[in-house]
Design a protein around this motif. Structure first.
Motif, PDB file in Angstrom:
ATOM      1  N   ASP A 220     -36.800  -1.791 -19.633  1.00 28.87           N
ATOM      2  CA  ASP A 220     -35.917  -2.959 -19.760  1.00 28.87           C
ATOM      3  C   ASP A 220     -36.085  -3.957 -18.624  1.00 28.87           C
ATOM      4  N   ALA A 221     -36.917  -3.636 -17.643  1.00 32.49           N
ATOM      5  CA  ALA A 221     -37.070  -4.545 -16.500  1.00 32.49           C
ATOM      6  C   ALA A 221     -37.548  -5.912 -16.987  1.00 32.49           C
ATOM      7  N   LEU A 222     -37.042  -6.952 -16.320  1.00 36.00           N
ATOM      8  CA  LEU A 222     -37.455  -8.319 -16.624  1.00 36.00           C
ATOM      9  C   LEU A 222     -38.682  -8.596 -15.768  1.00 36.00           C
ATOM     10  N   THR A 223     -39.832  -8.802 -16.405  1.00 35.67           N
ATOM     11  CA  THR A 223     -41.072  -8.880 -15.626  1.00 35.67           C
ATOM     12  C   THR A 223     -41.660 -10.286 -15.687  1.00 35.67           C
ATOM     13  N   ILE A 224     -41.924 -10.836 -14.510  1.00 37.61           N
ATOM     14  CA  ILE A 224     -42.380 -12.230 -14.405  1.00 37.61           C
ATOM     15  C   ILE A 224     -43.642 -12.279 -13.533  1.00 37.61           C
ATOM     16  N   PHE A 225     -44.661 -12.958 -14.032  1.00 41.25           N
ATOM     17  CA  PHE A 225     -45.899 -13.110 -13.266  1.00 41.25           C
ATOM     18  C   PHE A 225     -46.098 -14.575 -12.925  1.00 41.25           C
ATOM     19  N   LEU A 226     -46.236 -14.849 -11.640  1.00 36.69           N
ATOM     20  CA  LEU A 226     -46.402 -16.228 -11.182  1.00 36.69           C
ATOM     21  C   LEU A 226     -47.904 -16.538 -11.083  1.00 36.69           C
ATOM     22  N   VAL A 227     -48.324 -17.639 -11.704  1.00 35.70           N
ATOM     23  CA  VAL A 227     -49.743 -18.029 -11.617  1.00 35.70           C
ATOM     24  C   VAL A 227     -49.878 -19.369 -10.885  1.00 35.70           C
ATOM     25  N   PRO A 228     -51.021 -19.564 -10.226  1.00 40.32           N
ATOM     26  CA  PRO A 228     -51.263 -20.857  -9.556  1.00 40.32           C
ATOM     27  C   PRO A 228     -51.779 -21.872 -10.575  1.00 40.32           C
ATOM     28  N   PRO A 229     -51.704 -23.178 -10.270  1.00 41.73           N
ATOM     29  CA  PRO A 229     -52.245 -24.186 -11.191  1.00 41.73           C
ATOM     30  C   PRO A 229     -53.757 -24.030 -11.356  1.00 41.73           C
TER      31      PRO A 229
ATOM     32  N   VAL B 233     -49.382  -5.755  -8.705  1.00 39.40           N
ATOM     33  CA  VAL B 233     -49.541  -5.312 -10.090  1.00 39.40           C
ATOM     34  C   VAL B 233     -49.485  -3.790 -10.309  1.00 39.40           C
ATOM     35  N   GLN B 234     -50.166  -3.011  -9.461  1.00 46.35           N
ATOM     36  CA  GLN B 234     -50.176  -1.553  -9.711  1.00 46.35           C
ATOM     37  C   GLN B 234     -48.758  -0.981  -9.656  1.00 46.35           C
ATOM     38  N   GLY B 235     -47.981  -1.455  -8.684  1.00 45.67           N
ATOM     39  CA  GLY B 235     -46.593  -1.003  -8.557  1.00 45.67           C
ATOM     40  C   GLY B 235     -45.755  -1.488  -9.733  1.00 45.67           C
ATOM     41  N   ALA B 236     -45.999  -2.735 -10.151  1.00 37.36           N
ATOM     42  CA  ALA B 236     -45.244  -3.297 -11.273  1.00 37.36           C
ATOM     43  C   ALA B 236     -45.478  -2.470 -12.535  1.00 37.36           C
ATOM     44  N   LEU B 237     -46.719  -2.048 -12.756  1.00 35.90           N
ATOM     45  CA  LEU B 237     -47.019  -1.253 -13.956  1.00 35.90           C
ATOM     46  C   LEU B 237     -46.275   0.086 -13.909  1.00 35.90           C
ATOM     47  N   GLN B 238     -46.145   0.669 -12.710  1.00 33.38           N
ATOM     48  CA  GLN B 238     -45.386   1.930 -12.581  1.00 33.38           C
ATOM     49  C   GLN B 238     -43.915   1.714 -12.950  1.00 33.38           C
ATOM     50  N   VAL B 239     -43.347   0.601 -12.478  1.00 35.67           N
ATOM     51  CA  VAL B 239     -41.926   0.334 -12.775  1.00 35.67           C
ATOM     52  C   VAL B 239     -41.740   0.043 -14.266  1.00 35.67           C
ATOM     53  N   MET B 240     -42.693  -0.701 -14.857  1.00 31.19           N
ATOM     54  CA  MET B 240     -42.591  -1.001 -16.305  1.00 31.19           C
ATOM     55  C   MET B 240     -42.555   0.295 -17.114  1.00 31.19           C
ATOM     56  N   ALA B 241     -43.355   1.272 -16.705  1.00 30.10           N
ATOM     57  CA  ALA B 241     -43.405   2.543 -17.439  1.00 30.10           C
ATOM     58  C   ALA B 241     -42.085   3.305 -17.304  1.00 30.10           C
ATOM     59  N   ARG B 242     -41.470   3.225 -16.112  1.00 28.28           N
ATOM     60  CA  ARG B 242     -40.223   3.963 -15.875  1.00 28.28           C
ATOM     61  C   ARG B 242     -38.994   3.215 -16.356  1.00 28.28           C
TER      62      ARG B 242
ATOM     63  N   LYS C  57     -58.554 -10.181 -10.251  1.00 28.73           N
ATOM     64  CA  LYS C  57     -58.268  -8.969 -11.045  1.00 28.73           C
ATOM     65  C   LYS C  57     -56.789  -8.925 -11.428  1.00 28.73           C
ATOM     66  N   GLU C  58     -55.925  -9.348 -10.504  1.00 28.46           N
ATOM     67  CA  GLU C  58     -54.482  -9.326 -10.791  1.00 28.46           C
ATOM     68  C   GLU C  58     -54.124 -10.337 -11.889  1.00 28.46           C
ATOM     69  N   ILE C  59     -54.708 -11.534 -11.790  1.00 25.70           N
ATOM     70  CA  ILE C  59     -54.384 -12.577 -12.782  1.00 25.70           C
ATOM     71  C   ILE C  59     -54.791 -12.099 -14.188  1.00 25.70           C
ATOM     72  N   ALA C  60     -55.845 -11.292 -14.260  1.00 27.38           N
ATOM     73  CA  ALA C  60     -56.309 -10.780 -15.555  1.00 27.38           C
ATOM     74  C   ALA C  60     -55.287  -9.853 -16.225  1.00 27.38           C
ATOM     75  N   THR C  61     -54.285  -9.375 -15.471  1.00 25.81           N
ATOM     76  CA  THR C  61     -53.275  -8.464 -16.048  1.00 25.81           C
ATOM     77  C   THR C  61     -51.998  -9.209 -16.461  1.00 25.81           C
ATOM     78  N   LYS C  62     -52.002 -10.537 -16.374  1.00 21.20           N
ATOM     79  CA  LYS C  62     -50.737 -11.280 -16.534  1.00 21.20           C
ATOM     80  C   LYS C  62     -50.041 -11.035 -17.870  1.00 21.20           C
ATOM     81  N   ASP C  63     -50.816 -10.700 -18.913  1.00 20.80           N
ATOM     82  CA  ASP C  63     -50.189 -10.520 -20.224  1.00 20.80           C
ATOM     83  C   ASP C  63     -49.394  -9.217 -20.354  1.00 20.80           C
ATOM     84  N   GLU C  64     -49.467  -8.371 -19.329  1.00 24.13           N
ATOM     85  CA  GLU C  64     -48.619  -7.171 -19.305  1.00 24.13           C
ATOM     86  C   GLU C  64     -47.156  -7.542 -19.016  1.00 24.13           C
ATOM     87  N   TYR C  65     -46.954  -8.767 -18.523  1.00 22.29           N
ATOM     88  CA  TYR C  65     -45.610  -9.204 -18.114  1.00 22.29           C
ATOM     89  C   TYR C  65     -44.923  -9.937 -19.261  1.00 22.29           C
ATOM     90  N   LYS C  66     -43.571  -9.890 -19.267  1.00 22.56           N
ATOM     91  CA  LYS C  66     -42.841 -10.557 -20.344  1.00 22.56           C
ATOM     92  C   LYS C  66     -42.927 -12.076 -20.217  1.00 22.56           C
TER      93      LYS C  66
END
Ligand code: GDP
Ligand code: ADP
Length: 190
Positions: free
Chosen positions: A120-129, A108-117, A158-167
């Motif tokens: 247009d990145a296509l961002t996908i977060f995988l969650v478990p059932p 997640v921390q790295g993903a947030l850096q890429v989203m800022a830069r 903590k990571e799952i709590a950030t899932k809404d940052e992803y498209k």
């Protein structure tokens, strides 16, 4: 006439440790119509028995990793449960210029850096059932010692709590269904 290659998509695939990112990614890469290329990350983590340097990761010392940061060679980097992980910039840019859809499988921390830069990145977060299933998967893999498993599970909530940052948020209940869901998202955005 000049041949202009359409730049590829930058795809971020995130999700907690053990959710199945690597497993789903392997299925996605079997589908040649998706035109995917994998960005091989650099890490200071020790290789697991089944891992190969230059294929799964570039395994480097902490000193070398810090030198790469210093030289501005990384698109993003983060510390995750005691180790450094980062994306070498050069290959990502080269592959995108060649028209490839480039997959970054990063936390997640790295993903947030890429989203800022790269907005247009296509961002996908995988969650478990469920969290119980995540725990079963990470333990079932038997790649980490118990204390590391605990730290990764703590990090996972903590990571799952950030899932809404992803498209897109995709559930990995069944591997092939998750693969199909992500393939559809990639096609819609290509
Ligand atoms: N920020 C960042 N995270 C990465 C990178 N490469 C891998 N990761 C993430 O680091 C975390 C730990 O990776 P790893 O030790 O291989 O464990 P695994 O993903 O559970 O097999 C995972 O969430 C990876 O997706 C990278 O280049 N940058
Ligand atoms: N949909 C699924 N159902 C059951 N087990 C799965 C599923 N997806 C992955 N797994 C298993 O869970 C474990 C963790 O998967 P892995 O791909 O290594 O996760 P990650 O790359 O996110 O850390 C592996 O043993 C894998 O075989």
């Amino acid at each position: 006439m000049v041949d202009v290659v359409k730049k590829g998509l930058l795809i971020i695939l995130s999700g907690p440790s053990g959710v199945g990112k690597g497993t789903v990614r392997q299925e996605l890469f079997k589908d040649e119509s998706l035109n995917l290329a994998y960005s091989i990350s650099m890490t200071t983590r020790k290789p697991r028995p089944a891992e190969t340097d230059g294929v799964d990761y570039f395994f480097v010392s902490e000193e070398e990793f810090k030198q790469r940061i210093e030289n501005n060679e990384l698109l993003e980097y983060a510390q995750f449960v005691g180790n450094y992980y980062g994306t070498p910039k050069f290959y990502v840019e080269k592959l995108l210029d060649e028209g490839k859809n480039v997959v970054l499988e990063i936390e997640v921390q790295g993903a947030l850096q890429v989203m800022a830069r790269c907005p247009d990145a296509l961002t996908i977060f995988l969650v478990p059932p469920s969290f119980e299933e995540l725990e079963r998967r990470i333990r079932g893999r038997r790649t980490e010692a118990e204390d590391v498993v605990r730290e990764r599970l703590d990090k996972a909530s903590k990571e799952i709590a950030t899932k809404d940052e992803y498209k897109y948020v995709v559930e990995n209940d069944d591997v092939l269904a998750a693969k199909e869901h992500i393939a559809k998202i990639i096609k819609e955005n290509s």
